[in-house]
Write a protein that holds these residues in place. Structure first.
Motif, mmCIF file in Angstrom:
data_model
loop_
_atom_site.group_PDB
_atom_site.id
_atom_site.type_symbol
_atom_site.label_atom_id
_atom_site.label_comp_id
_atom_site.label_asym_id
_atom_site.label_seq_id
_atom_site.Cartn_x
_atom_site.Cartn_y
_atom_site.Cartn_z
ATOM 1 N N UNK A 121 -14.305 -12.788 13.774
ATOM 2 C CA UNK A 121 -13.716 -13.453 12.607
ATOM 3 C C UNK A 121 -14.043 -12.693 11.321
ATOM 4 N N UNK A 122 -15.287 -12.253 11.181
ATOM 5 C CA UNK A 122 -15.655 -11.498 9.988
ATOM 6 C C UNK A 122 -14.939 -10.156 9.946
ATOM 7 N N UNK A 123 -14.759 -9.537 11.102
ATOM 8 C CA UNK A 123 -14.015 -8.277 11.150
ATOM 9 C C UNK A 123 -12.574 -8.476 10.698
ATOM 10 N N UNK A 124 -11.946 -9.546 11.169
ATOM 11 C CA UNK A 124 -10.574 -9.811 10.756
ATOM 12 C C UNK A 124 -10.484 -10.063 9.255
ATOM 13 N N UNK A 125 -11.479 -10.756 8.702
ATOM 14 C CA UNK A 125 -11.474 -10.987 7.260
ATOM 15 C C UNK A 125 -11.593 -9.684 6.488
ATOM 16 N N UNK A 126 -12.509 -8.808 6.928
ATOM 17 C CA UNK A 126 -12.667 -7.518 6.258
ATOM 18 C C UNK A 126 -11.412 -6.668 6.414
ATOM 19 N N UNK A 127 -10.798 -6.696 7.602
ATOM 20 C CA UNK A 127 -9.565 -5.936 7.791
ATOM 21 C C UNK A 127 -8.438 -6.484 6.924
ATOM 22 N N UNK A 128 -8.390 -7.794 6.761
ATOM 23 C CA UNK A 128 -7.382 -8.360 5.876
ATOM 24 C C UNK A 128 -7.551 -7.886 4.443
ATOM 25 N N UNK A 129 -8.808 -7.800 3.972
ATOM 26 C CA UNK A 129 -9.054 -7.278 2.624
ATOM 27 C C UNK A 129 -8.608 -5.835 2.517
ATOM 28 N N UNK A 169 -6.329 -4.361 4.350
ATOM 29 C CA UNK A 169 -4.871 -4.290 4.401
ATOM 30 C C UNK A 169 -4.256 -4.623 3.042
ATOM 31 N N UNK A 170 -4.827 -5.606 2.363
ATOM 32 C CA UNK A 170 -4.324 -5.920 1.031
ATOM 33 C C UNK A 170 -4.506 -4.741 0.076
ATOM 34 N N UNK A 171 -5.666 -4.092 0.167
ATOM 35 C CA UNK A 171 -5.874 -2.930 -0.692
ATOM 36 C C UNK A 171 -4.904 -1.804 -0.349
ATOM 37 N N UNK A 172 -4.661 -1.593 0.957
ATOM 38 C CA UNK A 172 -3.716 -0.535 1.341
ATOM 39 C C UNK A 172 -2.306 -0.865 0.874
ATOM 40 N N UNK A 173 -1.928 -2.164 0.945
ATOM 41 C CA UNK A 173 -0.614 -2.543 0.449
ATOM 42 C C UNK A 173 -0.497 -2.315 -1.052
ATOM 43 N N UNK A 174 -1.560 -2.641 -1.788
ATOM 44 C CA UNK A 174 -1.533 -2.384 -3.223
ATOM 45 C C UNK A 174 -1.436 -0.894 -3.514
ATOM 46 N N UNK A 175 -2.186 -0.090 -2.749
ATOM 47 C CA UNK A 175 -2.118 1.361 -2.952
ATOM 48 C C UNK A 175 -0.743 1.899 -2.593
ATOM 49 N N UNK A 176 -0.148 1.363 -1.509
ATOM 50 C CA UNK A 176 1.187 1.829 -1.128
ATOM 51 C C UNK A 176 2.217 1.438 -2.178
ATOM 52 N N UNK A 177 2.057 0.238 -2.792
ATOM 53 C CA UNK A 177 2.977 -0.138 -3.870
ATOM 54 C C UNK A 177 2.838 0.796 -5.054
ATOM 55 N N UNK A 178 1.579 1.166 -5.362
ATOM 56 C CA UNK A 178 1.379 2.107 -6.464
ATOM 57 C C UNK A 178 1.991 3.460 -6.144
ATOM 58 N N UNK A 179 1.842 3.901 -4.889
ATOM 59 C CA UNK A 179 2.436 5.187 -4.505
ATOM 60 C C UNK A 179 3.951 5.147 -4.592
ATOM 61 N N UNK A 180 4.555 4.020 -4.199
ATOM 62 C CA UNK A 180 6.010 3.912 -4.292
ATOM 63 C C UNK A 180 6.478 3.926 -5.744
ATOM 64 N N UNK A 181 5.681 3.368 -6.634
ATOM 65 C CA UNK A 181 6.054 3.410 -8.037
ATOM 66 C C UNK A 181 5.899 4.802 -8.620
ATOM 67 N N UNK A 182 4.925 5.575 -8.083
ATOM 68 C CA UNK A 182 4.681 6.904 -8.643
ATOM 69 C C UNK A 182 5.687 7.934 -8.175
ATOM 70 N N UNK A 183 6.382 7.700 -7.071
ATOM 71 C CA UNK A 183 7.348 8.696 -6.565
ATOM 72 C C UNK A 183 8.569 8.719 -7.467
#
Length: 573
Positions: free
Chosen positions: A344-352, A354-368
């Motif tokens: 359960x703790x692993x899934x929580x950390x992975x969810x965090x 994933x959210x950071x990766x999604x935010x980074x991917x959104x930033x990358x899409x804006x920068x292209x």
């Protein structure tokens, strides 16, 4: 007409049977908790004075199972004999509101006002007595509860002195009487209570009513200069802007003071920079708090891993055999609980993450900025990430092979010869892992070659594109080349499927009790962000000899888990 009192406590006994305090009598009361000052028993909650018909608190009612004992009452001028207890209680009229007056009938013909005062004056203070010539009278008391005491004497037979003459005897009948004075006083009390209640409610409403906003000052040159200074002050900015808004809405702006209003609006606009700096500071504090939370959560997960490792070490044969059956049961239960909490703790950390990766991917899409070059570059980056994941997977295989070798050497030293079958199975597993390691190395070399080819093709396509643009080629030729290049990149789908199956095999081998498809997907998404749950389920279903789905749990906790079954064919041989 004096008559000695044969029982001086008879009156006190009769009054105390109803909880009434006798007046002008000596002797201890029969009820010890009677309050002489209040005229009622202590410990009894007072009744609501707003109830109709009740102006004062009457004595408490007696229990139904307690019989009322009426005894002979001796007075100076007369004697009162109790009625027959077997006779029914005489009918009485309904009690009027605020009743303080009683009707007393059946008096002896020779009875006078002094005799009435002598008998009924002991019950309470009397205001007035209206006696009729027809052997009845009306008595008005000061308090309402005195009426209940007077009703106790209803049914008594009165005899004046020791005379047996008919004019000197009579049977008393006491009942409620309706008087205009009693009704008027009761209505006055009710109006007083209503006024007090309205006042109390008004006070409550005033106490809970929100305070009125302060009045807005009218515009003047002096107030305008003060307001300009307040707008520049951060502490008084909100109040100052509210005043400025009110002035503008009122229509205080004209040609003479337009410059003053413009300067105040300009000061309000400059306050935006301060607000943005405050927001940036708060965002920075939020990021620091998130980093602290992630660090603390990582430390907690590390400790969970250590605890689970302790349970796994205790489950091995060289330590497991020394525990009792109850201890083994507890250890097994604790191990399962620790593994569930860790997952359960692993899934929580992975969810965090994933959210950071999604935010980074959104930033990358804006920068292209160049949409034409985004496709090939993204494919190359995906190949690089896949190459890194394969390298990490290869290192994991090597570490696992080394651990198996170490365990095999220890088991050969400490295990007796009868475990030859287990050694054979481990040797076969080791061989299988070595073959898988060799295959992964070959696949890694192949992926490196394909990466070089893709980079060369990418450079060539860029050069061709530049040549086409310089030569003025049309849109259709350029589109055809892009389609040709995308078809070349799609040819590596089978290689990514093979790498995903190898990663899943290692992951499930580390988790011998199986894992849900969501847990497997969360692990794979760290390596390949483009994969989804449907692709993972399809891949697991395509390899039935390697992966098997099982149902675990009972009732509401029923769960589908995938397990690695690649070694079962080796064990059965």
């Amino acid at each position: 007409m004096s008559n000695p009192m044969s029982d001086p406590n008879a009156w006190a006994t009769a009054m105390n049977n109803l909880g009434m305090a006798p007046m002008n009598m000596t002797g201890p009361p029969l009820m010890s908790d009677f309050d002489q000052g209040l005229g009622m028993m202590t410990g009894i909650a007072p009744m609501n004075p707003m109830m109709p018909g009740l102006g004062m608190v009457p004595p408490p009612p007696l229990p139904l199972d307690l019989p009322i004992v009426k005894e002979i009452i001796h007075c100076k001028s007369c004697t009162l004999f109790p009625p027959n207890p077997n006779l029914p209680f005489p009918a009485m009229r309904e009690r009027p509101p605020g009743c303080k007056t009683v009707f007393v009938g059946g008096l002896p013909e020779n009875a006078n006002e002094a005799l009435i005062v002598e008998v009924f004056g002991q019950l309470g203070e009397i205001i007035a007595i209206r006696k009729s010539k027809k052997n009845f009278c009306h008595i008005r008391f000061v308090e309402e509860f005195t009426v209940d005491r007077a009703l106790f004497l209803s049914g008594y037979r009165m005899r004046l002195g020791s005379s047996t003459d008919k004019k000197d005897t009579g049977r008393l009948h006491v009942d409620f009487a309706q008087a205009r004075d009693d009704l008027y006083e009761w209505e006055c009390r009710q109006r007083l209570y209503a006024r007090e209640e309205r006042h109390r409610r008004r006070m409550e409403e005033d106490r809970f009513r929100p305070p009125s906003p302060p009045p807005i000052v009218h515009y003047s040159d002096h107030e305008c200069s003060l307001l300009g200074d307040k707008i520049k002050d951060e502490a008084a900015f909100a109040e100052a802007v509210n005043v400025l808004l009110t002035w503008v809405e009122r229509g205080e702006v004209n040609r003479r003071n337009a410059n003053n209003f413009y300067s105040m609006i300009q000061s309000s606009n400059s306050h935006i920079r301060q607000l943005m700096s405050h927001k940036a500071a708060h965002e920075k504090e939020l990021e620091v708090a998130k980093d602290k939370f992630k660090t603390a959560l990582s430390g907690i997960l590390a400790q969970f891993e250590q605890i689970v490792s302790v349970f796994h070490a205790a489950s091995k044969q060289k330590a497991w055999d020394h525990f009792s059956k109850a201890q083994r049961k507890n250890l097994d239960m604790w191990r399962k609980q620790a593994e569930e909490i860790r997952n359960m703790q692993n899934e929580e950390l992975m969810g965090i993450r994933r959210e950071e990766e999604m935010e980074m991917s959104d930033d990358d899409m804006e920068d292209t900025h160049d949409p034409d070059d985004s496709g090939p570059v993204a494919q190359v980056e995906a190949l690089k990430e896949e190459n890194d994941s394969l390298r990490c997977q290869l290192d994991a295989y090597r570490n696992e092979v080394e651990l198996l070798k170490q365990e095999q050497g220890k088991n050969q030293e400490h295990t007796p010869p009868q475990h030859s079958e287990e050694d054979t199975i481990r040797q076969q597993q080791l061989t299988f892992l070595q073959q898988a390691l060799q295959g992964m190395q070959k696949q890694l070399l192949k992926m490196r070659e394909e990466k070089k080819q893709r980079e060369a093709e990418l450079e060539k396509s860029v050069e061709d594109k530049q040549q086409l643009e310089s030569q003025g080629c049309g849109f259709w030729e350029l589109n055809y080349m892009l389609i040709w290049y995308s078809s070349l990149i799609d040819s590596c789908i089978d290689v990514s499927v093979c790498s995903s199956s190898g990663i899943i095999s290692t992951f499930l081998h580390v988790h011998p009790f199986g894992a849900s498809i969501e847990y497997i997907f969360s692990y794979l998404q760290q390596l390949d962000t483009k994969i989804n749950t449907g692709q993972v389920g399809a891949l697991l279903g395509r390899l039935p000899c390697t992966f098997r789905q099982e149902l675990t749990g009972v009732g509401a906790s029923l769960e589908k888990r995938w397990k690695f079954c690649g070694f079962e064919g080796i064990k059965t041989k």
